[in-house]
Design a protein around this motif. Structure first.
Motif, PDB file in Angstrom:
ATOM      1  N   THR A  43     -14.750  41.403 -24.430  1.00  0.00           N
ATOM      2  CA  THR A  43     -13.307  41.022 -23.750  1.00  0.00           C
ATOM      3  C   THR A  43     -13.489  40.695 -22.363  1.00  0.00           C
ATOM      4  OG1 THR A  43     -13.098  43.525 -23.156  1.00  0.00           O
ATOM      5  CG2 THR A  43     -12.169  42.689 -25.308  1.00  0.00           C
ATOM      6  N   ILE A  44     -12.891  39.437 -22.019  1.00  0.00           N
ATOM      7  CA  ILE A  44     -13.157  38.970 -20.777  1.00  0.00           C
ATOM      8  C   ILE A  44     -11.597  38.658 -20.209  1.00  0.00           C
ATOM      9  CG2 ILE A  44     -13.994  37.283 -19.193  1.00  0.00           C
ATOM     10  CD1 ILE A  44     -16.332  37.066 -21.366  1.00  0.00           C
ATOM     11  N   ASP A  45     -11.273  38.877 -18.927  1.00  0.00           N
ATOM     12  CA  ASP A  45      -9.947  38.434 -18.577  1.00  0.00           C
ATOM     13  C   ASP A  45     -10.572  37.509 -17.187  1.00  0.00           C
ATOM     14  OD1 ASP A  45      -7.717  38.093 -16.889  1.00  0.00           O
ATOM     15  OD2 ASP A  45      -7.266  40.004 -16.658  1.00  0.00           O
ATOM     16  N   THR A  46     -10.191  36.132 -17.391  1.00  0.00           N
ATOM     17  CA  THR A  46     -10.879  35.162 -16.688  1.00  0.00           C
ATOM     18  C   THR A  46     -10.209  34.978 -15.136  1.00  0.00           C
ATOM     19  OG1 THR A  46      -9.477  33.542 -17.787  1.00  0.00           O
ATOM     20  CG2 THR A  46     -11.738  33.934 -18.490  1.00  0.00           C
ATOM     21  N   HIS A  47      -9.003  35.879 -15.003  1.00  0.00           N
ATOM     22  CA  HIS A  47      -8.450  35.688 -13.754  1.00  0.00           C
ATOM     23  C   HIS A  47      -7.454  36.807 -13.289  1.00  0.00           C
ATOM     24  CE1 HIS A  47      -7.285  32.885 -10.256  1.00  0.00           C
ATOM     25  NE2 HIS A  47      -6.241  33.670 -10.313  1.00  0.00           N
ATOM     26  N   VAL A  48      -8.171  37.342 -12.263  1.00  0.00           N
ATOM     27  CA  VAL A  48      -7.072  38.353 -11.662  1.00  0.00           C
ATOM     28  C   VAL A  48      -7.384  38.065 -10.019  1.00  0.00           C
ATOM     29  CG1 VAL A  48      -7.285  39.914 -13.360  1.00  0.00           C
ATOM     30  CG2 VAL A  48      -8.958  40.198 -11.587  1.00  0.00           C
ATOM     31  N   ASP A  49      -6.424  38.504  -9.030  1.00  0.00           N
ATOM     32  CA  ASP A  49      -6.330  38.316  -7.886  1.00  0.00           C
ATOM     33  C   ASP A  49      -6.665  39.537  -6.816  1.00  0.00           C
ATOM     34  OD1 ASP A  49      -5.491  35.567  -7.060  1.00  0.00           O
ATOM     35  OD2 ASP A  49      -4.280  35.895  -8.657  1.00  0.00           O
ATOM     36  N   THR A  50      -7.542  40.741  -7.604  1.00  0.00           N
ATOM     37  CA  THR A  50      -7.819  41.831  -7.001  1.00  0.00           C
ATOM     38  C   THR A  50      -8.408  41.784  -5.693  1.00  0.00           C
ATOM     39  OG1 THR A  50      -7.726  42.690  -9.262  1.00  0.00           O
ATOM     40  CG2 THR A  50      -8.492  44.166  -7.658  1.00  0.00           C
ATOM     41  N   PRO A  51      -9.371  40.798  -5.485  1.00  0.00           N
ATOM     42  CA  PRO A  51      -9.955  40.986  -4.223  1.00  0.00           C
ATOM     43  C   PRO A  51      -9.191  41.167  -2.972  1.00  0.00           C
ATOM     44  CG  PRO A  51     -11.204  39.591  -5.463  1.00  0.00           C
ATOM     45  CD  PRO A  51      -9.921  39.742  -6.163  1.00  0.00           C
ATOM     46  N   MET A  52      -8.088  40.442  -3.001  1.00  0.00           N
ATOM     47  CA  MET A  52      -7.083  40.516  -1.880  1.00  0.00           C
ATOM     48  C   MET A  52      -6.756  42.001  -1.347  1.00  0.00           C
ATOM     49  SD  MET A  52      -4.329  37.663  -2.399  1.00  0.00           S
ATOM     50  CE  MET A  52      -3.712  37.954  -4.015  1.00  0.00           C
ATOM     51  N   GLN A  53      -6.800  43.053  -2.480  1.00  0.00           N
ATOM     52  CA  GLN A  53      -6.786  44.281  -2.133  1.00  0.00           C
ATOM     53  C   GLN A  53      -7.969  44.928  -1.303  1.00  0.00           C
ATOM     54  OE1 GLN A  53      -3.988  45.702  -3.203  1.00  0.00           O
ATOM     55  NE2 GLN A  53      -3.143  44.890  -4.827  1.00  0.00           N
ATOM     56  N   PHE A  54      -9.125  44.342  -1.545  1.00  0.00           N
ATOM     57  CA  PHE A  54     -10.186  44.903  -0.786  1.00  0.00           C
ATOM     58  C   PHE A  54     -10.094  44.818   0.739  1.00  0.00           C
ATOM     59  CE2 PHE A  54     -12.828  43.547  -4.687  1.00  0.00           C
ATOM     60  CZ  PHE A  54     -12.518  44.891  -5.426  1.00  0.00           C
ATOM     61  N   LEU A  55      -9.002  43.847   1.215  1.00  0.00           N
ATOM     62  CA  LEU A  55      -8.789  43.849   2.687  1.00  0.00           C
ATOM     63  C   LEU A  55      -8.057  45.085   3.055  1.00  0.00           C
ATOM     64  CD1 LEU A  55      -8.500  40.076   3.099  1.00  0.00           C
ATOM     65  CD2 LEU A  55     -10.744  41.185   3.284  1.00  0.00           C
ATOM     66  N   ARG A  56      -7.511  45.860   2.094  1.00  0.00           N
ATOM     67  CA  ARG A  56      -6.820  46.943   2.489  1.00  0.00           C
ATOM     68  C   ARG A  56      -7.711  48.338   2.602  1.00  0.00           C
ATOM     69  NH1 ARG A  56      -2.963  47.775  -1.863  1.00  0.00           N
ATOM     70  NH2 ARG A  56      -2.402  49.518  -0.894  1.00  0.00           N
ATOM     71  N   ASN A  57      -7.586  48.766   3.597  1.00  0.00           N
ATOM     72  CA  ASN A  57      -8.823  50.010   3.970  1.00  0.00           C
ATOM     73  C   ASN A  57      -8.738  51.075   2.917  1.00  0.00           C
ATOM     74  OD1 ASN A  57      -9.973  48.704   6.088  1.00  0.00           O
ATOM     75  ND2 ASN A  57      -8.409  49.679   7.430  1.00  0.00           N
ATOM     76  N   ASN A  58      -7.358  51.445   2.098  1.00  0.00           N
ATOM     77  CA  ASN A  58      -7.212  52.625   1.310  1.00  0.00           C
ATOM     78  C   ASN A  58      -7.361  52.236  -0.071  1.00  0.00           C
ATOM     79  OD1 ASN A  58      -4.981  50.841   1.242  1.00  0.00           O
ATOM     80  ND2 ASN A  58      -3.234  52.709   1.045  1.00  0.00           N
ATOM     81  N   PHE A  59      -7.902  50.848  -0.448  1.00  0.00           N
ATOM     82  CA  PHE A  59      -7.829  50.593  -1.809  1.00  0.00           C
ATOM     83  C   PHE A  59      -9.231  50.777  -2.221  1.00  0.00           C
ATOM     84  CE2 PHE A  59      -8.674  47.696  -5.217  1.00  0.00           C
ATOM     85  CZ  PHE A  59      -7.868  48.066  -6.227  1.00  0.00           C
ATOM     86  N   PHE A  89     -12.797  37.919 -10.819  1.00  0.00           N
ATOM     87  CA  PHE A  89     -12.011  38.231  -9.574  1.00  0.00           C
ATOM     88  C   PHE A  89     -12.084  37.034  -8.614  1.00  0.00           C
ATOM     89  CE2 PHE A  89     -13.185  43.003  -8.587  1.00  0.00           C
ATOM     90  CZ  PHE A  89     -12.396  43.542  -9.811  1.00  0.00           C
ATOM     91  N   ALA A  90     -10.837  36.742  -8.336  1.00  0.00           N
ATOM     92  CA  ALA A  90     -10.549  35.325  -7.756  1.00  0.00           C
ATOM     93  C   ALA A  90     -10.722  35.455  -6.133  1.00  0.00           C
ATOM     94  CB  ALA A  90      -9.088  34.997  -8.081  1.00  0.00           C
ATOM     95  N   ILE A  91     -11.357  34.556  -5.701  1.00  0.00           N
ATOM     96  CA  ILE A  91     -11.650  34.572  -4.282  1.00  0.00           C
ATOM     97  C   ILE A  91     -10.641  33.329  -3.834  1.00  0.00           C
ATOM     98  CG2 ILE A  91     -13.219  33.942  -2.378  1.00  0.00           C
ATOM     99  CD1 ILE A  91     -13.836  36.379  -4.057  1.00  0.00           C
ATOM    100  N   PHE A  92      -9.440  33.934  -3.491  1.00  0.00           N
ATOM    101  CA  PHE A  92      -8.121  33.176  -3.315  1.00  0.00           C
ATOM    102  C   PHE A  92      -7.951  32.874  -1.833  1.00  0.00           C
ATOM    103  CE2 PHE A  92      -3.426  33.267  -2.163  1.00  0.00           C
ATOM    104  CZ  PHE A  92      -3.288  31.837  -2.800  1.00  0.00           C
ATOM    105  N   THR A  93      -7.837  31.783  -1.620  1.00  0.00           N
ATOM    106  CA  THR A  93      -6.935  31.116  -0.113  1.00  0.00           C
ATOM    107  C   THR A  93      -6.029  30.504  -0.307  1.00  0.00           C
ATOM    108  OG1 THR A  93      -8.485  29.519  -0.037  1.00  0.00           O
ATOM    109  CG2 THR A  93      -9.116  31.418   0.913  1.00  0.00           C
ATOM    110  N   ASN A  94      -4.771  30.602   0.151  1.00  0.00           N
ATOM    111  CA  ASN A  94      -3.617  29.883   0.210  1.00  0.00           C
ATOM    112  C   ASN A  94      -3.969  28.648   0.953  1.00  0.00           C
ATOM    113  OD1 ASN A  94      -3.135  31.809   2.589  1.00  0.00           O
ATOM    114  ND2 ASN A  94      -1.594  30.101   3.026  1.00  0.00           N
ATOM    115  N   GLN A  95      -3.102  27.638   0.299  1.00  0.00           N
ATOM    116  CA  GLN A  95      -3.188  26.296   0.949  1.00  0.00           C
ATOM    117  C   GLN A  95      -2.419  26.055   2.358  1.00  0.00           C
ATOM    118  OE1 GLN A  95      -5.458  23.834  -0.260  1.00  0.00           O
ATOM    119  NE2 GLN A  95      -4.841  22.850   1.696  1.00  0.00           N
TER     120      GLN A  95
END
Length: 408
Positions: A36-52, A80-86
């Motif tokens: 089972t594979i989920d091909t897109h989540v935006d979780t890495p943005m959470q890693f920039l929060r110290n308490n996650f 995990f999406a390495i996302f940057t807004n435009q």
């Protein structure tokens, strides 16, 4: 001698055979046995929060993805999406996006390293199989929005070397690679730019998956004409069922399938059913979008504040979300249009994804239950949950190996 009526014998044989064919799929076994594979989540943005902590159970709306809930949901692998807004394409903003992408990769590596006994970063199609056999979760990286490439073709290989295995060519606005499906100013390049064409060729050479989610229809057809490898839509749904420019129409889905690609159905409500524009949830989010200049943030603090307000609005004015059944309607549509070999799932969790009865990755077995209820076989379910995507990924890898051999 007693004469046996052969027609009756064959009748009962046929009846028994048909009964076996009609035996319902056991959803629990089907889910357990599938990769089972989920091909897109935006979780890495959470890693920039110290308490996650990805290794702890984090209830929504804090996050919809963590390792305990991946285990609960029987999810073997995730991108995990390495996302940057435009932002406006200035040298300063391009540099900021480039460094932000590296920061997100750094923080993801750190987070997974802290839990390497239960998860590891993955890079090839074989990795997920090997890690699943070890009882570990496979974490892949995809880049959402090619803005961090900063119009430097060498950055494609640089991010590939860091583990990025697909690039979603654009996001909600046009960039230097191609037009977006949702840029309010309309097309700029009228498809792929000249730089975008070089990016497609370089991704083919490296064995990096090309992701056509978010890009304009014309850019999609440019990619399909140019790419020598099949491509993916990592988180897109069906336009015939939900008329959103982010979704794919019948012609696009047929073209994608004809070249061996796969559409990963996105379970974000607005891409499953048309939004109720009269609801308070919709109106408040539109006010927030305007407040933050269509999500063009001036700094990281402003981005985090916007996301905090977004989550607060969802608590104060809960959206009326589509159901799993509504999402599986999109899977059905693709299957009826082009066959079961060209569809999968990319949730967009932590980026807006979620259904009324599928709040996070722990709920994924419910999707399998709905597929089984509709008559999908164990083999079909395995294809939808990861087999189709892995087939495409494997072919992209193989074609890159052909490039290497041709260069010797």
């Amino acid at each position: 001698m007693k004469i046996v009526n052969t027609s009756i014998v064959f009748f009962f044989i046929a009846l028994t055979f048909n009964a076996c064919l009609l035996k319902p799929t056991d959803p629990k076994k089907a889910h357990e046995q599938a990769i089972t594979i989920d091909t897109h989540v935006d979780t890495p943005m959470q890693f920039l929060r110290n308490n996650f902590d990805i290794g702890s159970l984090n209830e929504a709306p804090t996050s919809r993805v963590d390792l305990p809930r991946m285990k609960q949901g029987g999810l073997d692998a995730i991108f995990f999406a390495i996302f940057t807004n435009q932002r406006q394409r200035t040298p300063t903003n391009s540099s900021l996006a480039y460094h932000m992408a590296h920061q997100l990769i750094d923080s993801t590596e750190k987070a997974i390293k802290a839990h390497e006994h239960i998860a590891e970063l993955a890079y090839t199609t074989d990795d997920v199989i090997e890690l699943e056999q070890e009882g570990k979760k496979a974490i892949y990286l995809g880049m959402e929005n090619g803005f961090p490439l900063s119009e430097n073709i060498n950055h494609v290989q640089e991010f590939y070397n860091r583990g990025v295995r697909y690039i979603t060519l654009s996001h909600s606005e046009n960039n230097a690679i191609c037009d977006s499906s949702t840029d309010p100013n309309g097309p700029e390049h009228h498809g792929l730019s000249e730089f975008g064409k070089e990016v497609v060729k370089e991704m083919n050479r490296l064995g990096m998956l090309i992701d056509v989610s978010h890009i304009s229809d014309k850019a999609f057809y440019d990619v399909m004409a140019l790419s020598t490898s099949p491509v993916i839509a990592s988180h897109s749904s069906v336009r015939a069922l939900c008329n959103h420019p982010r979704n794919m129409d019948d012609s696009m889905i047929k073209t994608l399938a004809a070249k061996g690609g796969v559409i990963q159905i996105c379970i974000l409500g607005a891409y499953i059913q048309p939004e109720d524009t009269t609801s308070l949830n919709y109106q408040k989010h539109e006010e927030l979008r305007l407040k933050y200049n269509n999500w063009n943030y001036s700094n990281e603090e402003e981005r985090q504040q916007a996301w905090a307000e977004w989550r607060q609005l969802n608590e104060l004015y809960p959206p009326v979300l589509p159901s799993i059944a509504d999402a599986v309607d999109h899977i059905d549509y693709v299957v009826n249009l082009v066959g079961v070999d060209y569809v999968g799932i990319g949730s967009d969790f932590d980026g807006g994804g979620g259904l009324s009865d599928c709040a996070d990755v722990s709920d994924f077995p419910k999707i399998t239950e709905e597929l089984a209820r509709r008559g999908y076989s164990k083999s079909d379910i395995a294809k939808i949950w990861g087999g189709n995507f892995l087939r495409v990924f494997k072919e992209v890898e193989a074609k890159a190996a052909d490039y290497d051999r041709a260069s010797l």
